[in-house]
Design an enzyme around this catalytic site. Structure first.
Site, mmCIF file in Angstrom:
data_model
loop_
_atom_site.group_PDB
_atom_site.id
_atom_site.type_symbol
_atom_site.label_atom_id
_atom_site.label_comp_id
_atom_site.label_asym_id
_atom_site.label_seq_id
_atom_site.Cartn_x
_atom_site.Cartn_y
_atom_site.Cartn_z
ATOM 1 N N HIS A 371 0.834 -1.200 0.000
ATOM 2 C CA HIS A 371 0.000 0.000 0.000
ATOM 3 C C HIS A 371 0.871 1.254 0.000
ATOM 4 C CE1 HIS A 371 -3.265 -2.751 0.991
ATOM 5 N NE2 HIS A 371 -4.106 -1.760 0.756
ATOM 6 N N GLU A 391 -9.640 6.391 -4.177
ATOM 7 C CA GLU A 391 -9.892 6.368 -2.734
ATOM 8 C C GLU A 391 -9.313 7.594 -2.052
ATOM 9 O OE1 GLU A 391 -9.799 1.493 -2.825
ATOM 10 O OE2 GLU A 391 -8.077 2.619 -2.066
ATOM 11 N N GLN A 392 -8.083 7.953 -2.382
ATOM 12 C CA GLN A 392 -7.481 9.119 -1.737
ATOM 13 C C GLN A 392 -8.186 10.407 -2.143
ATOM 14 O OE1 GLN A 392 -3.316 9.429 -1.141
ATOM 15 N NE2 GLN A 392 -2.926 7.219 -1.214
ATOM 16 N N ALA A 426 -9.178 2.751 5.587
ATOM 17 C CA ALA A 426 -10.212 2.768 4.542
ATOM 18 C C ALA A 426 -10.672 4.211 4.375
ATOM 19 C CB ALA A 426 -11.371 1.866 4.919
ATOM 20 N N VAL A 427 -10.072 4.886 3.425
ATOM 21 C CA VAL A 427 -10.299 6.324 3.250
ATOM 22 C C VAL A 427 -11.779 6.619 3.011
ATOM 23 C CG1 VAL A 427 -9.759 8.308 1.783
ATOM 24 C CG2 VAL A 427 -7.959 6.692 2.404
#
Length: 471
Positions: A371, A391-392, A426-427
């Site tokens: 990751h 996700e970010q 978990a963004v």
């Protein structure tokens, strides 16, 4: 590769709205089994007499002999019980589906004429009312074909519905593959119809019942009086009606037999139930053929790609990136005993998580180190995977101020130095502020506790990635 054929999931936590006609809150399917004259009997060429579903306690087959008492009980069903039920249903003007054993129908021309005059649906209940569990597949297929032929000859048209009852493991597949049935009912696994795939054909299944069924007058534990039958049917109806009022309408099947419910002391309970159900608004009494036609028009079959049916290459192509740069997780999951229960979000999340959890400590650590840092150099260089990039961005980590970026970089460095793997969260469950709070909270953990937390976050990230696939 092994695959588990049973579907233990069904519709899952949210059932479809059947949209019954008139927005009915419950659809009721009343079924009358016509088996008399089609049961085991040496007169029919069978090796022994019948022993199933009668008022004879502890009945056993008599090899090579006629069982006069058993025959006469079945005879009562055709001679008396049928006509009592015929008067009841025609008097109330309620639709009925007949499960007709072909050889029994052939021995009952007057009853068949009465069924047709009443407009009842006459479905097939097989060629003979006998056990099929040990029947070779080729023989059962031939009997299905002969049942259709004889039914057509006796009734005047082929059956559009099928229920064997004393079926084999092959029955549902064989009747679906026959290709001419609008519905089949040799299952007891749902309160709503559903589709199964039979080669290129989609087959509608309308599940039946063995508990809201007068056969319980002849089995233990069971009913001993009509009032008990009424009470059970009423309780079932009330529950389903309440679910319908709450926005989740269902179907209610009730099974009947001439020789059982056709007795005076038992039919009174049935009559009370029919009058009770008719006294409610929003109740649709329908034949199974009517239910099938409605379901096919309202909920036609939709084929989709199912994980449990994918080839290995396709499975890895689809799920190989769910765990960051760790396609081996998907490779191992493919070799599990996957089945219909895995053809959904939670099913695939479970299969992949199991392989991650059962991996060696070094393998799990390899997933963690695969990751990227949050808002780190790879993100700035636009070298993240598409999943990580999205996700970010969902928490605004792709648009940080210089000060915010410096804070993230300092926390990343501190965290990695302490634990030996990047900070993982978990963004999509978080905001920029909650991520920073989690950074400070988790930096206080010891390594074992934080390793467990990081692994849990990896699984949560995988869940979100699977969710985005629309499983």
């Amino acid at each position: 590769m092994t695959r588990y054929p049973r579907d233990l999931r069904g519709y899952g936590r949210t059932t479809p709205d059947p949209q019954w006609p008139g927005r009915a809150r419950v659809g009721i399917s009343m079924v009358l089994n016509f088996e008399e004259g089609g049961e085991n009997c040496v007169l029919h060429g069978d090796a022994a007499s019948e022993a199933f579903l009668s008022d004879i306690a502890g009945a056993a087959q008599w090899p090579g002999q006629r069982h006069w008492n058993m025959e006469s009980i079945y005879d009562y069903g055709a001679r008396v019980g049928f006509w009592r039920l015929h008067r009841l249903f025609t008097g109330l003007n309620l639709p009925l589906t007949i499960y007709g054993v072909a050889t029994a129908l052939a021995r009952a021309p007057e009853q068949v004429a009465a069924m047709k005059e009443a407009g009842w649906e006459i479905a097939s209940h097989g060629l003979k009312w006998v056990e099929h569990k040990d029947m070779p597949e080729a023989e059962e297929r031939a009997q299905i074909a002969e049942a259709i032929r004889l039914h057509t000859e006796v009734v005047g048209e082929r059956p559009r519905g099928w229920y064997t009852g004393r079926c084999s493991v092959n029955t549902v597949r064989l009747t679906a593959e026959e290709g001419g049935f609008d519905w089949i009912s040799d299952t007891y696994d749902d309160d709503l119809p559903y589709w199964v795939e039979a080669g290129e054909r989609d087959q509608l299944v309308i599940p039946y019942t063995l508990e809201a069924n007068d056969m319980r007058f002849a089995t233990a534990p069971g009913y001993i009086e009509g009032e008990q039958f009424f009470t059970y049917l009423k309780d079932s109806f009330d529950t389903l009606y309440a679910e319908g009022l709450a926005g989740a309408p269902k179907m209610f099947s009730v099974g009947l037999h001439n020789r059982l419910i056709g007795r005076p002391g038992k039919v009174a309970g049935l009559k009370r139930f029919l009058e009770y159900a008719r006294g409610h608004e929003g109740v649709w009494f329908a034949t199974r053929g009517e239910i099938a036609a409605h379901w096919a028009a309202t909920h036609p079959p939709i084929r989709r790609e199912r994980p449990s049916q994918m080839s290995r290459a396709r499975f890895i192509e689809v799920f190989g990136g769910v765990y960051e740069h760790s396609a081996w997780v998907a490779e191992r999951a493919f070799d599990l005993q996957l089945g219909p229960a895995h053809d959904c979000l939670e099913g695939m999340a479970s299969a992949l998580a199991r392989m991650f959890r059962s991996a060696s400590a070094d393998e799990r650590l390899g997933v963690l180190t695969a990751h990227p840092d949050l808002a780190g150099k790879l993100a700035q260089a636009k070298r993240l995977t598409a999943e990580s990039t999205n996700e970010q961005a969902s928490a605004g980590l792709d648009a940080l101020s210089d000060a915010e970026r410096a804070t993230f970089e300092a926390l990343n460095t501190q965290y990695t130095k302490k634990f030996g793997f990047p900070f993982i969260i978990a963004v999509k469950d978080n905001t920029k502020a909650s991520i920073l709070h989690a950074f400070h909270r988790r930096l206080a953990h010891n390594r074992n506790r934080e390793l467990a937390e990081a692994c849990a976050q990896v699984e949560r990230i995988a869940w979100h990635r699977l969710s985005a696939m629309g499983l």
